[in-house]
Design a protein around this motif. Structure first.
Motif, short mmCIF file in Angstrom:
data_model
loop_
_atom_site.label_atom_id
_atom_site.label_comp_id
_atom_site.label_asym_id
_atom_site.label_seq_id
_atom_site.Cartn_x
_atom_site.Cartn_y
_atom_site.Cartn_z
N GLY A 90 -3.11 -2.76 -2.72
CA GLY A 90 -2.76 -1.49 -3.35
C GLY A 90 -3.40 -1.33 -4.71
O GLY A 90 -3.94 -0.28 -5.04
N CYS A 91 -3.38 -2.40 -5.49
CA CYS A 91 -4.01 -2.39 -6.81
C CYS A 91 -5.51 -2.17 -6.69
O CYS A 91 -6.09 -1.37 -7.42
CB CYS A 91 -3.72 -3.70 -7.53
SG CYS A 91 -4.41 -3.79 -9.17
N MET A 126 0.81 -1.20 0.00
CA MET A 126 0.00 0.00 0.00
C MET A 126 0.86 1.27 0.00
O MET A 126 0.38 2.31 -0.38
CB MET A 126 -0.92 0.02 1.22
CG MET A 126 -2.00 -1.07 1.23
SD MET A 126 -3.35 -0.78 0.10
CE MET A 126 -4.16 0.60 0.85
N ARG A 127 2.11 1.15 0.40
CA ARG A 127 2.97 2.34 0.48
C ARG A 127 4.17 2.27 -0.46
O ARG A 127 5.16 2.94 -0.25
CB ARG A 127 3.49 2.50 1.90
CG ARG A 127 2.41 2.77 2.91
CD ARG A 127 3.01 2.98 4.25
NE ARG A 127 1.96 3.14 5.25
CZ ARG A 127 2.18 3.28 6.52
NH1 ARG A 127 3.41 3.28 6.98
NH2 ARG A 127 1.18 3.41 7.36
N SER A 128 4.10 1.46 -1.49
CA SER A 128 5.25 1.28 -2.37
C SER A 128 5.51 2.52 -3.23
O SER A 128 4.62 3.34 -3.46
CB SER A 128 5.04 0.07 -3.28
OG SER A 128 4.11 0.37 -4.29
N THR A 129 6.71 2.62 -3.71
CA THR A 129 7.08 3.71 -4.60
C THR A 129 6.27 3.64 -5.88
O THR A 129 5.87 4.67 -6.43
CB THR A 129 8.59 3.66 -4.92
OG1 THR A 129 9.31 3.72 -3.68
CG2 THR A 129 9.01 4.81 -5.81
N ALA A 130 6.02 2.44 -6.36
CA ALA A 130 5.22 2.27 -7.58
C ALA A 130 3.83 2.85 -7.40
O ALA A 130 3.32 3.55 -8.28
CB ALA A 130 5.15 0.80 -7.96
N LEU A 131 3.21 2.58 -6.26
CA LEU A 131 1.86 3.12 -6.01
C LEU A 131 1.90 4.64 -5.90
O LEU A 131 0.98 5.32 -6.35
CB LEU A 131 1.25 2.50 -4.77
CG LEU A 131 0.88 1.03 -4.89
CD1 LEU A 131 0.39 0.49 -3.55
CD2 LEU A 131 -0.18 0.83 -5.95
N HIS A 132 2.94 5.16 -5.30
CA HIS A 132 3.09 6.62 -5.20
C HIS A 132 3.18 7.22 -6.61
O HIS A 132 2.53 8.23 -6.91
CB HIS A 132 4.32 6.98 -4.38
CG HIS A 132 4.60 8.44 -4.35
ND1 HIS A 132 3.84 9.32 -3.62
CD2 HIS A 132 5.55 9.18 -4.98
CE1 HIS A 132 4.31 10.55 -3.79
NE2 HIS A 132 5.34 10.49 -4.62
N THR A 133 3.95 6.59 -7.47
CA THR A 133 4.11 7.07 -8.84
C THR A 133 2.79 7.02 -9.59
O THR A 133 2.44 7.96 -10.32
CB THR A 133 5.18 6.23 -9.58
OG1 THR A 133 6.40 6.31 -8.86
CG2 THR A 133 5.38 6.69 -11.01
#
Length: 60
Positions: A33-34, A1-8
């Motif tokens: 997250g998805c 839920m807090r990954s860099t990919a999700l932030h991007t």
């Protein structure tokens, strides 16, 4: 839920970019997250055809 990919991805959504997400099993905690992205407006993708239709790309 807090990954860099999700932030991007969230940043891309804020910029008005098309964002697509492939859901996973509701029993798998790694896909939360998805699923959250879909709730926030990412387009649900179940097949390549979903992307083609959304982007209005026609295969000849």
């Amino acid at each position: 839920m807090r990954s860099t990919a999700l932030h991007t991805v969230r940043f891309a959504m804020e910029q008005g970019r098309e964002v697509f997400a492939v859901p996973g099993s509701i029993h798998n905690p790694l896909v939360k997250g998805c699923h959250q992205l879909i709730k926030e407006g990412a387009k649900l993708v179940e097949s390549a055809e979903d992307i083609i239709k959304e982007l209005q790309i026609y295969m000849f």
